[in-house]
Design an enzyme around this catalytic site. Structure first.
Site, PDB file in Angstrom:
ATOM      1  N   GLU A   1      -5.340  41.029   6.644  1.00 43.74           N
ATOM      2  CA  GLU A   1      -5.313  39.382   6.231  1.00 43.74           C
ATOM      3  C   GLU A   1      -5.063  38.390   6.714  1.00 43.74           C
ATOM      4  O   GLU A   1      -4.045  39.190   7.614  1.00 43.74           O
ATOM      5  CB  GLU A   1      -3.540  39.980   5.204  1.00 43.74           C
ATOM      6  CG  GLU A   1      -3.259  41.169   4.295  1.00 43.74           C
ATOM      7  CD  GLU A   1      -3.211  40.183   2.910  1.00 43.74           C
ATOM      8  OE1 GLU A   1      -3.641  39.535   2.719  1.00 43.74           O
ATOM      9  OE2 GLU A   1      -3.396  41.799   2.174  1.00 43.74           O
TER      10      GLU A   1
ATOM     11  N   CYS B   1       0.848  31.793   5.946  1.00 43.30           N
ATOM     12  CA  CYS B   1      -0.612  32.185   6.055  1.00 43.30           C
ATOM     13  C   CYS B   1      -0.700  31.126   4.324  1.00 43.30           C
ATOM     14  O   CYS B   1      -1.945  30.816   3.967  1.00 43.30           O
ATOM     15  CB  CYS B   1      -1.004  34.003   5.773  1.00 43.30           C
ATOM     16  SG  CYS B   1       0.406  34.433   4.898  1.00 43.30           S
TER      17      CYS B   1
HETATM   18  P1  NAP Z   1      -3.064  37.887  16.052  1.00 45.09           P
HETATM   19  O1  NAP Z   1      -3.206  37.012  17.829  1.00 45.09           O
HETATM   20  O2  NAP Z   1      -3.856  37.662  15.585  1.00 45.09           O
HETATM   21  O3  NAP Z   1      -1.925  38.689  16.453  1.00 45.09           O
HETATM   22  C1  NAP Z   1      -1.324  39.860  15.366  1.00 45.09           C
HETATM   23  C2  NAP Z   1      -1.076  41.242  15.484  1.00 45.09           C
HETATM   24  O4  NAP Z   1      -2.564  41.905  16.075  1.00 45.09           O
HETATM   25  C3  NAP Z   1      -0.149  40.656  16.528  1.00 45.09           C
HETATM   26  O5  NAP Z   1       0.995  41.780  15.739  1.00 45.09           O
HETATM   27  C4  NAP Z   1      -0.649  40.988  18.599  1.00 45.09           C
HETATM   28  O6  NAP Z   1      -0.242  42.002  18.298  1.00 45.09           O
HETATM   29  C5  NAP Z   1      -1.633  42.313  17.457  1.00 45.09           C
HETATM   30  N1  NAP Z   1      -2.963  42.140  18.136  1.00 45.09           N
HETATM   31  C6  NAP Z   1      -3.667  41.180  19.185  1.00 45.09           C
HETATM   32  N2  NAP Z   1      -4.964  41.775  19.569  1.00 45.09           N
HETATM   33  C7  NAP Z   1      -4.893  43.117  19.261  1.00 45.09           C
HETATM   34  C8  NAP Z   1      -6.007  43.965  19.318  1.00 45.09           C
HETATM   35  N3  NAP Z   1      -7.057  44.359  20.698  1.00 45.09           N
HETATM   36  N4  NAP Z   1      -5.706  45.350  19.479  1.00 45.09           N
HETATM   37  C9  NAP Z   1      -4.372  45.618  17.847  1.00 45.09           C
HETATM   38  N5  NAP Z   1      -3.139  44.546  18.114  1.00 45.09           N
HETATM   39  C10 NAP Z   1      -3.032  43.269  18.629  1.00 45.09           C
HETATM   40  O7  NAP Z   1      -2.441  36.647  14.716  1.00 45.09           O
HETATM   41  P2  NAP Z   1      -0.715  35.658  15.320  1.00 45.09           P
HETATM   42  O8  NAP Z   1      -0.143  34.823  15.927  1.00 45.09           O
HETATM   43  O9  NAP Z   1       0.367  36.841  15.402  1.00 45.09           O
HETATM   44  O10 NAP Z   1      -1.047  35.196  13.893  1.00 45.09           O
HETATM   45  C11 NAP Z   1      -1.002  33.769  13.824  1.00 45.09           C
HETATM   46  C12 NAP Z   1      -2.297  34.189  12.714  1.00 45.09           C
HETATM   47  O11 NAP Z   1      -1.947  35.670  11.651  1.00 45.09           O
HETATM   48  C13 NAP Z   1      -2.570  33.022  11.806  1.00 45.09           C
HETATM   49  O12 NAP Z   1      -3.749  33.008  11.737  1.00 45.09           O
HETATM   50  C14 NAP Z   1      -2.408  33.379  10.045  1.00 45.09           C
HETATM   51  O13 NAP Z   1      -3.219  32.902   9.078  1.00 45.09           O
HETATM   52  C15 NAP Z   1      -2.136  34.702   9.528  1.00 45.09           C
HETATM   53  N6  NAP Z   1      -1.713  35.596   8.864  1.00 45.09           N
HETATM   54  C16 NAP Z   1      -2.188  35.858   8.059  1.00 45.09           C
HETATM   55  C17 NAP Z   1      -0.892  36.165   6.729  1.00 45.09           C
HETATM   56  C18 NAP Z   1      -1.673  36.841   6.025  1.00 45.09           C
HETATM   57  O14 NAP Z   1      -1.011  37.713   5.448  1.00 45.09           O
HETATM   58  N7  NAP Z   1      -2.868  37.090   4.801  1.00 45.09           N
HETATM   59  C19 NAP Z   1       0.264  36.529   6.361  1.00 45.09           C
HETATM   60  C20 NAP Z   1       0.480  35.880   8.402  1.00 45.09           C
HETATM   61  C21 NAP Z   1      -0.315  35.204   9.837  1.00 45.09           C
HETATM   62  P3  NAP Z   1       0.931  41.003  20.044  1.00 45.09           P
HETATM   63  O15 NAP Z   1       0.822  40.345  19.389  1.00 45.09           O
HETATM   64  O16 NAP Z   1       1.600  42.439  20.977  1.00 45.09           O
HETATM   65  O17 NAP Z   1      -0.290  40.421  21.115  1.00 45.09           O
END
Ligand code: NAP
Length: 547
Positions: free
Chosen positions: A285, A324
């Site tokens: 997602e 999102c």
């Molecule tokens: P993110 O930086 O991609 O992080 C998301 C999750 O992934 C966090 O728990 C992060 O952990 C983890 N993560 C990061 N790098 C990783 C790796 N190499 N291996 C395993 N896990 C890893 O995203 P965000 O800043 O939290 O969220 C914002 C984005 O999410 C936006 O682009 C938004 O559109 C999207 N979003 C989508 C939805 C949907 O349902 N489609 C809902 C909400 C948000 P850490 O925090 O520990 O780094």
């Protein structure tokens, strides 16, 4: 939602009050967030991440996962949690979910306080997240009751395969024998945990949840509450509070990974060796440039028009635009664009920005300094190609120490030549902003909306059935959901930004290609569809059917 029907007793309120005294906020001391692994609360020993209050920049808690044994956690889930869950009926798994939903609802006020502090949420934003979690768990608890004593899903009817009706084929969905790892985004620490957990547990799979570190206080507190219910079998639920370390490297062919977050992170996870080698099932997602479309039939000042303005303005400010499903692009007939922009700017100017605990504040900060930098960069890109009608002027958030906090004012951009604009169709600015553009008929709307490359949800506001049908046919296949805002249902909806468990959440292309929720459809990810071929009475007996 089901959770609204749950009511606190005086006794549970007292328990809650005493627990709140000990909570991270009430104690005044910085809390170290522990992970729940192998049936125990454990703290990492190495580098610590700091979790802040984004309004004041005060450090609220710290977390580390270094030194934690994730291989053992994965084994614990597979070997201890999985067998017990698979042996339970749907009704029994539903009973667990009912208990978890109640635990969250009974501690609602405490969780709202934590979300306001660590997430910069207004109270209303926090309710959206926390009630979304308890409501989704309650909804799946009810589905479990309805499925009763079955232990796996039967998919469709038996199909005659041979000369006689004796030889049949029947599809069924059996729970996978591995672990479900849930990696969540920072913006919905409660709902993200609840919606994924509900489908996995009801589907019969044990879970390891990894919330985003920056806002993990709410998720970690929920984990404490869920564990304290003693409703979850040993190994059915574990939590990683902090960075993921090597957790995902231990996944194999029976396991699943459900990820919510940025598209770039998703691409990294999809390229992991275990995913490529062992076909770890992955659901993503990700980002989305959701659109709202105003139909040419809608009169200025009409109910449908006002609902359109209400929903667009709400999506700019709710969760400070960090949703999102939030509307990013707004398409309106060219002869109405000036009025629409003026009305949206007037509404958004009224929203006070500041510390969500201060009186009258309607929009808090974004969640982190990195998020603030990213949003500012995105706004600069939009400003380079469009006119900024709101968001440029002097800006002073209320209720915060001077110079502190990750605040961003609401921005409205106008782009009268959408063909000339690139960033607006390509860059998801995850903050409080929209761009308004002209589009006069359904094919043009379809062309412009599809430039977003696949989305979670777009909405069309119209009372003209032909226009509604034309737009749905234009944009439906590039979305997971289309919301039609027509006069007859406007008083019954929370708008397109609200994800309901009855219908699916997810979308193609940029949105990640995933699918969650949608009632029983949400369980399919956690099961293996298998075709069982054989003698009809034998197959019927296996499925618990009389032939
Ligand atoms: P993110 O930086 O991609 O992080 C998301 C999750 O992934 C966090 O728990 C992060 O952990 C983890 N993560 C990061 N790098 C990783 C790796 N190499 N291996 C395993 N896990 C890893 O995203 P965000 O800043 O939290 O969220 C914002 C984005 O999410 C936006 O682009 C938004 O559109 C999207 N979003 C989508 C939805 C949907 O349902 N489609 C809902 C909400 C948000 P850490 O925090 O520990 O780094």
């Amino acid at each position: 939602m089901g959770a609204s029907r749950l009511r606190k007793t005086a006794k549970t309120r007292k328990t809650e009050a005493s627990r709140r005294q000990k909570s991270v906020l009430a104690s005044g001391a910085m809390k170290t967030l522990a992970s729940y692994l192998g049936g125990e609360w454990k703290e990492g020993t190495g580098k610590e991440s700091m979790l802040l209050d984004p309004s004041t920049e005060e450090i609220l808690a710290k977390a580390s996962t270094e030194g934690l044994d994730f291989a053992a956690a994965v084994r614990f889930a597979r070997e201890r949690g999985g067998p017990v869950l698979r042996a339970m009926s749907f009704a029994a798994r539903g009973t667990i979910l009912r208990t978890l939903s109640r635990a969250i609802h009974e501690h609602r006020d405490e969780l709202l306080d934590l979300a306001m502090a660590n997430g910069g949420n207004t109270r209303s934003d926090a309710k959206f997240d926390v009630d979304g979690a308890s409501g989704t768990l309650a909804y799946y608890a009810q589905l479990g009751q309805e499925l009763g004593e079955q232990r796996f899903l039967i998919d469709g009817e038996g199909i005659q395969l041979g000369r006689s009706p004796r030889f049949v084929g029947q599809h069924a969905v059996l729970p996978r024998r591995g672990v479900a790892v849930h990696v969540n985004a920072f913006n919905f620490p409660a709902w993200g945990l609840g919606e994924k957990l509900a489908c996995a547990i009801l589907g019969g799979m044990p879970v390891i949840v990894k919330p985003a570190t920056s806002t993990a206080i709410v998720a970690q507190r929920i984990a404490e509450l869920l564990v304290a219910t003693n409703a979850l079998p040993e190994g059915a639920f574990q939590l990683v509070a902090g960075p993921p370390g090597n957790l995902l490297e231990h996944l194999g062919g029976d396991d699943v990974l459900s990820f919510t977050g940025g598209g770039n992170t998703a691409a990294t996870l999809r390229a992991m060796a275990c995913v490529a080698r062992d076909s770890v099932r992955v659901n993503v997602e990700a980002d989305s440039l959701n659109a709202a479309i105003l139909g040419p039939d809608v009169e200025l000042g009409s109910d449908t028009y006002n609902a359109f303005l209400r929903d667009v303005a709400r999506d700019v400010t709710q969760k400070t635009g960090q949703k999102c499903t939030a509307i990013r692009r707004v398409f309106v007939p060219s002869d109405k664009i000036d009025e629409v922009v003026a009305e949206l700017c007037a509404r958004l100017k009224e929203v006070k920005v500041g510390d969500p605990r201060a009186d009258g504040v309607g929009m808090g900060p974004v969640a982190t300094a990195a998020q603030q930098r990213d949003v500012r960069d995105g706004l600069d890109r939009l400003a380079a190609e469009s006119i900024r009608a709101l968001g440029n002027g002097p800006f002073e958030p209320v209720g915060v120490p001077a110079g502190k906090g990750f605040f961003i004012p609401a921005s409205v951009f106008v782009q009268k030549d959408p063909d000339a604009a690139k960033a607006v169709h390509a860059r998801e600015v995850f903050g409080p902003c929209i761009t308004v553009m002209p589009a006069d008929d359904a094919p043009r709307v379809g062309d412009l909306v599809r430039r977003g490359g696949g989305g979670l949800v777009s909405s069309v506001y119209t009372d003209d059935r032909t226009y509604a049908a034309d737009v749905v046919l234009e944009i439906g296949s590039s979305h997971g959901r289309v919301f039609i805002g027509s006069a007859k249902i406007l008083d019954q909806t929370g708008g397109p930004g609200t994800v309901l468990p009855q219908t699916i959440h997810g979308g193609p292309g940029r949105a990640g290609g995933g699918e969650e929720l949608g009632g029983l459809r949400g369980l399919a990810f956690y099961g293996q569809r298998v075709a069982i071929q054989g003698d009809r009475p034998l197959v019927d007996a296996l499925l618990g059917r009389s032939s």
